[in-house]
Design an enzyme around this catalytic site. Structure first.
Site, PDB file in Angstrom:
ATOM      1  NE  ARG A   1      -3.663   2.073   2.773  1.00  0.00           N
ATOM      2  CZ  ARG A   1      -3.393   3.215   3.415  1.00  0.00           C
ATOM      3  NH1 ARG A   1      -2.183   3.425   3.933  1.00  0.00           N
ATOM      4  NH2 ARG A   1      -4.313   4.140   3.536  1.00  0.00           N
TER       5      ARG A   1
ATOM      6  CB  SER B   1     -12.507  -0.971   2.762  1.00  0.00           C
ATOM      7  OG  SER B   1     -11.130  -1.253   2.772  1.00  0.00           O
TER       8      SER B   1
ATOM      9  CE  LYS C   1      -8.858   5.047   4.774  1.00  0.00           C
ATOM     10  NZ  LYS C   1      -8.570   4.958   3.351  1.00  0.00           N
TER      11      LYS C   1
HETATM   12  N1  TZP Z   1      -7.916   1.670   6.689  1.00  0.00           N
HETATM   13  C1  TZP Z   1      -8.628   1.911   7.788  1.00  0.00           C
HETATM   14  S1  TZP Z   1      -7.655   2.325   9.080  1.00  0.00           S
HETATM   15  C2  TZP Z   1      -6.233   2.150   8.167  1.00  0.00           C
HETATM   16  C3  TZP Z   1      -6.578   1.794   6.866  1.00  0.00           C
HETATM   17  C4  TZP Z   1      -5.640   1.564   5.769  1.00  0.00           C
HETATM   18  C5  TZP Z   1      -4.876   2.393   8.705  1.00  0.00           C
HETATM   19  C6  TZP Z   1      -4.399   1.295   9.598  1.00  0.00           C
HETATM   20  O1  TZP Z   1      -3.110   1.571  10.067  1.00  0.00           O
HETATM   21  P1  TZP Z   1      -2.644   1.239  11.549  1.00  0.00           P
HETATM   22  O2  TZP Z   1      -1.271   1.849  11.645  1.00  0.00           O
HETATM   23  O3  TZP Z   1      -2.595  -0.261  11.666  1.00  0.00           O
HETATM   24  O4  TZP Z   1      -3.647   1.864  12.480  1.00  0.00           O
END
Ligand code: TZP
Ligand code: MG
Length: 217
Positions: A41, A113, A142
């Site tokens: 990603r 998602s 995010k």
């Molecule tokens: N989608 C929802 S939360 C997120 C994504 C890509 C980020 C998750 O990152 P982390 O560091 O595990 O909280």
């Protein structure tokens, strides 16, 4: 389907902006610690583009291949097809699930998602193989993440009899991973809990242990 359920247990997501060390080193450590699936990603500040992105993807894919860890690409369907990746993960802002499914074919993994039971139903009908649900806990990884909703949607879908594989995402750590599994998820997906750990190896190992323990209950 059961192979996929197993592969989703300790699902590591990463791109170069998520790492302090070299991404290939982080991935190797995470694999040694026991991650079961990897998603490339490449997003956010200073994310690589074009040929640099492609080169990194190739490098990480070959590390996954050497270790029999499935390699999935986030959002970038062209890249996934070009690399013959094991699958893609898309969000609600991306192309419709049925379009992506027809582009990648039936033999690739398609993760989607979802944030509501309605989105889940559409994704399921159009060919999703698994759902990513979150953010479960607060996350700063995010920027445009939806509001935190805990494990509520996972529980709702399971109560409705939905059996599709599910991973939780967002703020998941080795401390709270068990709650996500107990709510009905098959696995947890994490970025920073592994990518920014002092030891991605140790972080992946502890996370896996806690997921397996929660699963056995
Ligand atoms: N989608 C929802 S939360 C997120 C994504 C890509 C980020 C998750 O990152 P982390 O560091 O595990 O909280
Ligand atoms: Mg997306």
């Amino acid at each position: 389907m059961n192979d996929l359920r197993e592969a989703l247990k300790v699902y590591f997501i990463m791109g170069s902006p998520n790492c302090l060390k070299r991404p290939d080193e982080v991935l190797k450590e995470a694999i040694a610690g026991g991650i079961t699936l990897f998603q490339f990603r490449e997003k956010g500040k200073d994310a690589l583009t074009e040929s640099e992105k492609y080169r990194l993807a190739r490098q990480l894919q070959s590390i996954c291949k050497e270790n029999q860890v499935p390699f999935i690409v986030n959002d970038d369907i062209e890249l996934a097809i070009e690399l013959d990746a094991d699958g893609v993960h898309i969000g609600q802002e991306d192309e419709p699930v049925k379009v992506v499914r027809s582009r990648i074919g039936d033999n690739k993994i398609l993760g989607v998602s979802v944030h509501t039971p309605e989105e889940a139903e559409v994704a399921l009908n159009e060919g999703a193989d698994y759902f990513g649900i979150g953010p479960i806990y607060p996350t700063s990884t995010k920027d445009d993440a939806k509001p935190v909703r805990g494990t509520e949607l996972i529980e709702i879908l399971r109560e409705q009899g939905c059996t599709i594989p599910i991973v939780g995402i967002g703020g998941i750590t080795s401390e709270n991973a068990a709650e996500v599994i107990k709510a009905g998820a098959d696995g947890v997906s994490v970025i920073t809990a592994i990518s920014l750990a002092d030891s991605p190896y140790e972080a992946a190992k502890v996370l896996k242990n806690n997921v397996q323990r929660a699963d056995a209950k």
